[in-house]
Design a protein around this motif. Structure first.
Motif, short mmCIF file in Angstrom:
data_model
loop_
_atom_site.label_atom_id
_atom_site.label_comp_id
_atom_site.label_asym_id
_atom_site.label_seq_id
_atom_site.Cartn_x
_atom_site.Cartn_y
_atom_site.Cartn_z
N GLN A 164 21.64 -108.82 115.88
CA GLN A 164 21.34 -108.53 114.79
C GLN A 164 20.61 -109.70 114.01
OE1 GLN A 164 24.86 -107.28 113.00
NE2 GLN A 164 24.89 -105.13 114.04
N ALA A 165 21.22 -110.89 114.25
CA ALA A 165 20.56 -111.98 113.45
C ALA A 165 19.21 -112.40 113.85
CB ALA A 165 21.51 -113.24 114.00
N THR A 166 18.93 -112.25 115.40
CA THR A 166 17.55 -112.67 115.70
C THR A 166 16.56 -111.59 115.00
OG1 THR A 166 17.80 -111.27 117.62
CG2 THR A 166 18.23 -113.70 117.74
N GLN A 167 16.73 -110.35 114.68
CA GLN A 167 16.07 -109.31 114.51
C GLN A 167 15.85 -109.25 112.67
OE1 GLN A 167 18.28 -105.65 115.42
NE2 GLN A 167 17.03 -105.51 117.51
N GLY A 192 30.08 -97.82 113.92
CA GLY A 192 29.49 -99.25 114.32
C GLY A 192 28.31 -99.62 113.96
N PHE A 193 27.42 -98.59 113.23
CA PHE A 193 26.20 -98.87 112.68
C PHE A 193 26.14 -100.06 112.15
CE2 PHE A 193 23.53 -98.44 108.91
CZ PHE A 193 22.25 -98.48 109.40
N HIS A 194 24.73 -100.58 112.20
CA HIS A 194 24.48 -101.79 111.21
C HIS A 194 22.97 -101.91 110.91
CE1 HIS A 194 23.27 -105.87 109.95
NE2 HIS A 194 24.52 -106.10 109.44
N PRO A 195 22.67 -101.88 109.72
CA PRO A 195 21.11 -101.82 109.45
C PRO A 195 20.09 -102.49 110.33
CG PRO A 195 22.30 -102.13 107.33
CD PRO A 195 23.26 -102.27 108.47
N TRP A 196 20.61 -103.61 110.95
CA TRP A 196 19.43 -104.30 111.67
C TRP A 196 19.37 -103.72 113.14
CZ3 TRP A 196 15.61 -105.90 109.53
CH2 TRP A 196 15.84 -106.62 108.17
N ASP A 197 20.40 -102.68 113.62
CA ASP A 197 20.36 -101.99 114.88
C ASP A 197 18.79 -101.80 115.23
OD1 ASP A 197 22.86 -102.44 115.20
OD2 ASP A 197 23.43 -100.42 114.65
N ALA A 198 18.11 -101.13 114.21
CA ALA A 198 16.67 -100.82 114.37
C ALA A 198 15.56 -101.75 114.13
CB ALA A 198 16.49 -99.73 113.54
N GLY A 199 16.01 -103.03 113.43
CA GLY A 199 15.11 -103.92 113.46
C GLY A 199 14.12 -103.83 112.24
N VAL A 200 12.88 -104.14 112.21
CA VAL A 200 11.88 -103.77 111.30
C VAL A 200 10.64 -102.82 112.14
CG1 VAL A 200 12.23 -106.00 109.94
CG2 VAL A 200 10.53 -105.77 111.66
N VAL A 201 10.04 -102.45 111.22
CA VAL A 201 8.90 -101.57 111.68
C VAL A 201 7.76 -102.35 112.10
CG1 VAL A 201 9.42 -99.50 110.30
CG2 VAL A 201 7.82 -101.20 109.43
N PRO A 202 7.09 -101.89 113.06
CA PRO A 202 6.03 -102.69 113.36
C PRO A 202 4.87 -103.18 112.63
CG PRO A 202 6.26 -100.77 115.11
CD PRO A 202 7.06 -100.54 113.60
N GLU A 236 12.04 -103.80 100.83
CA GLU A 236 13.42 -103.23 101.05
C GLU A 236 13.82 -103.19 102.40
OE1 GLU A 236 15.31 -101.31 99.17
OE2 GLU A 236 14.08 -101.64 97.29
N MET A 237 12.94 -103.37 103.41
CA MET A 237 13.19 -103.77 104.76
C MET A 237 13.80 -105.22 104.87
SD MET A 237 10.64 -101.57 107.21
CE MET A 237 8.99 -101.64 106.25
N GLU A 238 13.42 -105.93 104.23
CA GLU A 238 13.83 -107.63 104.50
C GLU A 238 15.28 -107.50 103.99
OE1 GLU A 238 9.71 -110.11 103.84
OE2 GLU A 238 11.12 -110.00 102.26
N HIS A 239 15.67 -106.75 102.82
CA HIS A 239 17.01 -106.91 102.53
C HIS A 239 17.94 -106.09 102.61
CE1 HIS A 239 15.47 -105.24 98.46
NE2 HIS A 239 16.06 -104.31 98.83
N LYS A 240 17.42 -105.00 103.46
CA LYS A 240 18.26 -103.77 103.95
C LYS A 240 19.52 -103.94 104.06
CE LYS A 240 16.71 -102.70 108.70
NZ LYS A 240 15.92 -101.60 109.54
#
Length: 293
Positions: free
Chosen positions: A4-7, A255-265, A168-172
């Motif tokens: 999560q931290a790397t994403q 167990g969901f976390h917002p960074w599971d999906a990372g950011v969009v391309p 919004e994606m940066e601070h989601k």
């Protein structure tokens, strides 16, 4: 370091941006479509008070945060949300000039926010904020990844919504992390909040859209036809919200976390262009020119 931290990207408040909102933006800037334009305009009238609400709900827990990284993220989250409110307020001035009673709409939103903060415990309003942040981040993904969504919109409005979407994606994950790590809210609290926020957000936007179209002088029958066509655009096969369903439902996964999906391309494309040029209009346009190539 966790995955999560790397994403997670760096949260960067970008201030004093010029989207040429005083320029010759058409009244119906979304390809001449009154419903689509007023639907986004209705969201714009919600944002200034909504952003203030989110800031207040996260700030309630700031003194309890001991993680320096999360504390810094909260600070940058609040600065970003503050800028979103400022820019949308600038655009909302255009709506006033068109005869839209923006003050009435914003007062309604303010009264709702004040009532919620007086009535519910801070953990409840923080859960609402985390849910709303998931909803807006999911919408941001749909706006920027599919060229059909804003492809017919005025380039200045596309750029404004692209900037808003990227931040919004940066601070989601900020409100979510405060909810989980500091407020210690459980699964039912956060998932129920998303259901309520989704319903209330859509109700609010639809009512404001209806008011704007009426203020524009469209008859009841004209508005009915616009809504029938517009609702299919939103919720029909391949609609704006229909394509969001998988990302939206991920919030209900234990167990969901917002960074599971990372950011969009497109995030990196937008960020690289903005960092190179400092121009949010060029950064916004690169997304659609990229889609066109």
């Amino acid at each position: 370091m966790t995955q999560q931290a790397t994403q997670a990207p760096v949260i960067v408040p970008r201030e004093k941006l010029d989207f040429d909102l005083d320029g010759d933006i058409p009244k119906y800037w979304f390809g001449g479509d009154a419903f689509k334009t007023r639907y986004f305009d209705a969201m714009s009238t919600i944002f200034p008070e909504g952003e203030r609400y989110f800031i207040s709900c996260v700030r309630d827990f700031r003194d309890q945060i001991t993680d320096p990284k999360l504390l810094a993220d909260v600070k940058d989250f609040m600065r970003q949300e503050g800028q979103h409110g400022i820019v949308h307020s600038q655009y909302n001035d255009r709506l006033r000039q068109q005869g839209i009673d923006v003050d009435m709409l914003e007062n309604t939103q303010r009264n709702i926010s004040n009532w919620a903060r007086r009535t519910f415990a801070p953990v409840v309003t923080l859960a609402d904020t985390a849910a709303a942040e998931h909803l807006t981040a999911t919408m941001a993904e749909a706006l920027c990844e599919d060229p059909k969504v804003l492809g017919q919109a005025d380039h200045r409005m596309r750029a404004m919504y692209a900037w808003h979407a990227m931040e919004e994606m940066e601070h989601k994950a900020v409100a979510f992390d405060v909810l989980q790590k500091v407020a210690k809210a459980g699964y039912l609290r956060r998932t129920f909040a998303l259901v309520m926020v989704t319903f209330l957000f859509n109700l609010n936007v639809m009512l404001s859209t209806r008011y704007m179209l009426k203020a524009d002088g469209f008859s009841r029958w004209q508005r009915t036809k616009m809504f029938a066509k517009g609702l299919w655009w939103l919720f029909g096969i391949g609609g704006l919200y229909t394509r969001m369903i998988p990302s939206y439902l991920s919030f209900f996964k234990p167990g969901f976390h917002p960074w599971d999906a990372g950011v969009v391309p497109t995030y990196k494309v937008w960020l690289d262009t903005f960092n190179r040029t400092g121009d949010p209009l060029k950064a916004g346009e690169i997304l659609w020119s990229r889609h066109a190539t």
